[in-house]
Write a protein that holds these residues in place. Structure first.
Motif, PDB file in Angstrom:
ATOM      1  N   PRO A  72       0.811  -1.211   0.000  1.00  0.00           N
ATOM      2  CA  PRO A  72       0.000   0.000   0.000  1.00  0.00           C
ATOM      3  C   PRO A  72       0.851   1.270   0.000  1.00  0.00           C
ATOM      4  CG  PRO A  72       0.026  -0.977   2.171  1.00  0.00           C
ATOM      5  CD  PRO A  72       0.755  -1.933   1.262  1.00  0.00           C
ATOM      6  N   THR A  73       0.380   2.284  -0.733  1.00  0.00           N
ATOM      7  CA  THR A  73       1.056   3.577  -0.768  1.00  0.00           C
ATOM      8  C   THR A  73       0.123   4.721  -0.377  1.00  0.00           C
ATOM      9  OG1 THR A  73       0.567   3.837  -3.116  1.00  0.00           O
ATOM     10  CG2 THR A  73       2.688   2.833  -2.536  1.00  0.00           C
ATOM     11  N   SER A  74      -1.188   4.488  -0.427  1.00  0.00           N
ATOM     12  CA  SER A  74      -2.143   5.521  -0.013  1.00  0.00           C
ATOM     13  C   SER A  74      -3.470   4.882   0.352  1.00  0.00           C
ATOM     14  CB  SER A  74      -2.347   6.540  -1.127  1.00  0.00           C
ATOM     15  OG  SER A  74      -2.990   5.950  -2.237  1.00  0.00           O
ATOM     16  N   PHE A  75      -4.196   5.564   1.208  1.00  0.00           N
ATOM     17  CA  PHE A  75      -5.543   5.167   1.592  1.00  0.00           C
ATOM     18  C   PHE A  75      -6.421   6.411   1.607  1.00  0.00           C
ATOM     19  CE2 PHE A  75      -2.805   2.204   3.984  1.00  0.00           C
ATOM     20  CZ  PHE A  75      -3.271   1.012   3.490  1.00  0.00           C
ATOM     21  N   GLU A  92      -7.471  10.901   4.288  1.00  0.00           N
ATOM     22  CA  GLU A  92      -6.465  10.344   3.390  1.00  0.00           C
ATOM     23  C   GLU A  92      -5.181  10.125   4.183  1.00  0.00           C
ATOM     24  OE1 GLU A  92      -5.187  11.480  -1.024  1.00  0.00           O
ATOM     25  OE2 GLU A  92      -4.784  13.089   0.409  1.00  0.00           O
ATOM     26  N   GLN A  93      -4.505   9.030   3.885  1.00  0.00           N
ATOM     27  CA  GLN A  93      -3.173   8.759   4.424  1.00  0.00           C
ATOM     28  C   GLN A  93      -2.263   8.486   3.244  1.00  0.00           C
ATOM     29  OE1 GLN A  93      -3.598   5.409   7.120  1.00  0.00           O
ATOM     30  NE2 GLN A  93      -3.638   6.787   8.864  1.00  0.00           N
ATOM     31  N   LEU A  94      -1.129   9.168   3.208  1.00  0.00           N
ATOM     32  CA  LEU A  94      -0.167   8.981   2.126  1.00  0.00           C
ATOM     33  C   LEU A  94       1.143   8.487   2.702  1.00  0.00           C
ATOM     34  CD1 LEU A  94      -0.807  12.326   0.209  1.00  0.00           C
ATOM     35  CD2 LEU A  94      -1.728  10.066  -0.317  1.00  0.00           C
ATOM     36  N   LYS A  95       1.590   7.342   2.242  1.00  0.00           N
ATOM     37  CA  LYS A  95       2.858   6.786   2.687  1.00  0.00           C
ATOM     38  C   LYS A  95       3.990   7.670   2.166  1.00  0.00           C
ATOM     39  CE  LYS A  95       5.481   2.450   2.400  1.00  0.00           C
ATOM     40  NZ  LYS A  95       5.449   1.122   1.768  1.00  0.00           N
ATOM     41  N   GLY A  96       4.903   8.035   3.039  1.00  0.00           N
ATOM     42  CA  GLY A  96       6.044   8.849   2.631  1.00  0.00           C
ATOM     43  C   GLY A  96       5.645  10.213   2.093  1.00  0.00           C
ATOM     44  N   GLY A  97       4.545  10.762   2.618  1.00  0.00           N
ATOM     45  CA  GLY A  97       4.093  12.061   2.151  1.00  0.00           C
ATOM     46  C   GLY A  97       3.672  12.059   0.688  1.00  0.00           C
ATOM     47  N   GLY A  98       3.300  10.898   0.174  1.00  0.00           N
ATOM     48  CA  GLY A  98       2.884  10.786  -1.224  1.00  0.00           C
ATOM     49  C   GLY A  98       4.018  10.454  -2.176  1.00  0.00           C
ATOM     50  N   HIS A  99       5.216  10.238  -1.633  1.00  0.00           N
ATOM     51  CA  HIS A  99       6.380   9.963  -2.480  1.00  0.00           C
ATOM     52  C   HIS A  99       6.848   8.509  -2.415  1.00  0.00           C
ATOM     53  CE1 HIS A  99       6.671  14.230  -3.147  1.00  0.00           C
ATOM     54  NE2 HIS A  99       6.635  14.424  -1.837  1.00  0.00           N
ATOM     55  N   ALA A 100       6.157   7.672  -1.671  1.00  0.00           N
ATOM     56  CA  ALA A 100       6.579   6.282  -1.509  1.00  0.00           C
ATOM     57  C   ALA A 100       6.376   5.480  -2.790  1.00  0.00           C
ATOM     58  CB  ALA A 100       5.802   5.628  -0.377  1.00  0.00           C
ATOM     59  N   ARG A 102       7.284   5.668  -5.734  1.00  0.00           N
ATOM     60  CA  ARG A 102       6.842   6.452  -6.892  1.00  0.00           C
ATOM     61  C   ARG A 102       7.440   5.978  -8.213  1.00  0.00           C
ATOM     62  NH1 ARG A 102       9.968  11.301  -4.495  1.00  0.00           N
ATOM     63  NH2 ARG A 102      11.996  11.031  -5.446  1.00  0.00           N
ATOM     64  N   ASN A 103       8.489   5.184  -8.174  1.00  0.00           N
ATOM     65  CA  ASN A 103       9.098   4.679  -9.410  1.00  0.00           C
ATOM     66  C   ASN A 103       8.580   3.296  -9.781  1.00  0.00           C
ATOM     67  OD1 ASN A 103      10.680   6.991  -9.793  1.00  0.00           O
ATOM     68  ND2 ASN A 103      12.210   6.226  -8.357  1.00  0.00           N
ATOM     69  N   GLN A 104       7.540   2.841  -9.111  1.00  0.00           N
ATOM     70  CA  GLN A 104       6.966   1.530  -9.378  1.00  0.00           C
ATOM     71  C   GLN A 104       5.541   1.698  -9.907  1.00  0.00           C
ATOM     72  OE1 GLN A 104       7.750   0.076  -5.359  1.00  0.00           O
ATOM     73  NE2 GLN A 104       9.109  -1.455  -6.267  1.00  0.00           N
ATOM     74  N   THR A 105       5.142   0.783 -10.762  1.00  0.00           N
ATOM     75  CA  THR A 105       3.791   0.813 -11.320  1.00  0.00           C
ATOM     76  C   THR A 105       2.787   0.516 -10.217  1.00  0.00           C
ATOM     77  OG1 THR A 105       4.651   0.050 -13.428  1.00  0.00           O
ATOM     78  CG2 THR A 105       2.281  -0.151 -13.082  1.00  0.00           C
ATOM     79  N   SER A 106       1.763   1.348 -10.141  1.00  0.00           N
ATOM     80  CA  SER A 106       0.776   1.167  -9.083  1.00  0.00           C
ATOM     81  C   SER A 106      -0.597   0.852  -9.661  1.00  0.00           C
ATOM     82  CB  SER A 106       0.711   2.414  -8.198  1.00  0.00           C
ATOM     83  OG  SER A 106       0.262   3.514  -8.952  1.00  0.00           O
ATOM     84  N   VAL A 107      -1.451   0.392  -8.789  1.00  0.00           N
ATOM     85  CA  VAL A 107      -2.832   0.090  -9.120  1.00  0.00           C
ATOM     86  C   VAL A 107      -3.690   0.711  -8.021  1.00  0.00           C
ATOM     87  CG1 VAL A 107      -2.821  -2.142  -7.909  1.00  0.00           C
ATOM     88  CG2 VAL A 107      -4.416  -1.764  -9.807  1.00  0.00           C
ATOM     89  N   LEU A 139     -13.701   2.868   0.589  1.00  0.00           N
ATOM     90  CA  LEU A 139     -12.275   2.717   0.856  1.00  0.00           C
ATOM     91  C   LEU A 139     -11.534   2.627  -0.474  1.00  0.00           C
ATOM     92  CD1 LEU A 139     -12.651  -0.228   3.381  1.00  0.00           C
ATOM     93  CD2 LEU A 139     -12.484   2.193   3.950  1.00  0.00           C
ATOM     94  N   THR A 140     -10.463   3.374  -0.614  1.00  0.00           N
ATOM     95  CA  THR A 140      -9.633   3.299  -1.812  1.00  0.00           C
ATOM     96  C   THR A 140      -8.184   3.141  -1.381  1.00  0.00           C
ATOM     97  OG1 THR A 140     -11.180   4.713  -2.990  1.00  0.00           O
ATOM     98  CG2 THR A 140      -9.000   4.459  -3.961  1.00  0.00           C
ATOM     99  N   VAL A 141      -7.495   2.195  -2.022  1.00  0.00           N
ATOM    100  CA  VAL A 141      -6.107   1.901  -1.698  1.00  0.00           C
ATOM    101  C   VAL A 141      -5.274   2.058  -2.956  1.00  0.00           C
ATOM    102  CG1 VAL A 141      -4.507   0.124  -0.880  1.00  0.00           C
ATOM    103  CG2 VAL A 141      -6.844   0.197   0.015  1.00  0.00           C
ATOM    104  N   GLY A 142      -4.238   2.865  -2.881  1.00  0.00           N
ATOM    105  CA  GLY A 142      -3.227   2.915  -3.940  1.00  0.00           C
ATOM    106  C   GLY A 142      -2.135   1.940  -3.539  1.00  0.00           C
ATOM    107  N   ALA A 143      -1.681   1.095  -4.444  1.00  0.00           N
ATOM    108  CA  ALA A 143      -0.718   0.072  -4.070  1.00  0.00           C
ATOM    109  C   ALA A 143       0.150  -0.336  -5.253  1.00  0.00           C
ATOM    110  CB  ALA A 143      -1.438  -1.160  -3.538  1.00  0.00           C
ATOM    111  N   VAL A 144       1.309  -0.877  -4.922  1.00  0.00           N
ATOM    112  CA  VAL A 144       2.180  -1.500  -5.903  1.00  0.00           C
ATOM    113  C   VAL A 144       1.863  -2.997  -5.844  1.00  0.00           C
ATOM    114  CG1 VAL A 144       4.568  -2.040  -6.495  1.00  0.00           C
ATOM    115  CG2 VAL A 144       3.966   0.249  -5.665  1.00  0.00           C
ATOM    116  N   SER A 145       1.559  -3.584  -6.988  1.00  0.00           N
ATOM    117  CA  SER A 145       1.230  -4.993  -7.061  1.00  0.00           C
ATOM    118  C   SER A 145       2.465  -5.785  -7.447  1.00  0.00           C
ATOM    119  CB  SER A 145       0.116  -5.218  -8.090  1.00  0.00           C
ATOM    120  OG  SER A 145      -0.217  -6.574  -8.160  1.00  0.00           O
ATOM    121  N   LYS A 146       2.792  -6.798  -6.653  1.00  0.00           N
ATOM    122  CA  LYS A 146       3.943  -7.675  -6.922  1.00  0.00           C
ATOM    123  C   LYS A 146       3.458  -9.112  -7.046  1.00  0.00           C
ATOM    124  CE  LYS A 146       7.229  -4.605  -6.542  1.00  0.00           C
ATOM    125  NZ  LYS A 146       8.193  -4.318  -7.566  1.00  0.00           N
ATOM    126  N   THR A 147       3.872  -9.778  -8.127  1.00  0.00           N
ATOM    127  CA  THR A 147       3.475 -11.189  -8.298  1.00  0.00           C
ATOM    128  C   THR A 147       4.650 -12.099  -8.072  1.00  0.00           C
ATOM    129  OG1 THR A 147       3.863 -11.003 -10.667  1.00  0.00           O
ATOM    130  CG2 THR A 147       1.619 -10.718  -9.883  1.00  0.00           C
TER     131      THR A 147
END
Length: 147
Positions: A72-75, A92-100, A102-107, A139-147
């Motif tokens: 997760p990177t944001s809620f 709203e909660q932002l991981k790393g002030g919204g900068h966490a 940031r170089n990875q593809t998010s969903v 509820l909305t979650v911004g996240a980096v998905s890893k398989t």
């Protein structure tokens, strides 16, 4: 359905910090059904955000609808009283002030839960809210998905 038992993935932290009655929202591990912008509908197993050492930003394990995990990177969350047509709270909660991450593809993934104010708050109702009021939690979650 008791919607308080279905919350998790750090969102429980956000909501629990705002709602006094929500502290019991997440068990040792909970599950959250999410619909994501990549077209997936997944079930994620999430740790109790109150008992981890990661400030509520722990990884959720995808257990249905795919494989891997979500970082997760944001809620964002909104609790809306449908009966009175009023927002009870939003945040709203932002991981790393919204900068966490940031170089990875998010969903972006989300879920909407409905119930009564009694389901969400128990006996500790906010001013102007009745236990029988119809409530919607988005509820909305911004996240980096890893398989």
């Amino acid at each position: 359905m008791n919607v308080r038992t279905k919350m998790g993935m750090g969102v429980a932290t956000a909501v629990a910090l705002t709602l006094p009655g929500m502290g019991s929202a997440s068990a040792a591990q909970g599950y959250q059904q999410l619909n994501c912008t990549d077209g997936s509908s997944i079930l994620v197993r999430v740790p109790d955000s109150h008992s981890n050492d990661n400030g509520g930003w722990s990884v959720g394990q995808i257990v249905e609808g795919g494989s891997g995990h979500l970082i997760p990177t944001s809620f964002t969350f909104t609790l809306f009283d449908v009966t009175t047509d009023a927002t009870i709270f939003s945040g709203e909660q932002l991981k790393g002030g919204g900068h966490a991450n940031r170089n990875q593809t998010s969903v972006t993934c989300s879920n909407v839960e409905s119930g009564t104010a009694g389901d969400f708050f128990g006996p500790d109702l906010p001013p102007g809210v009745s236990a029988s009021d119809s409530i919607t939690l988005t509820l909305t979650v911004g996240a980096v998905s890893k398989t």
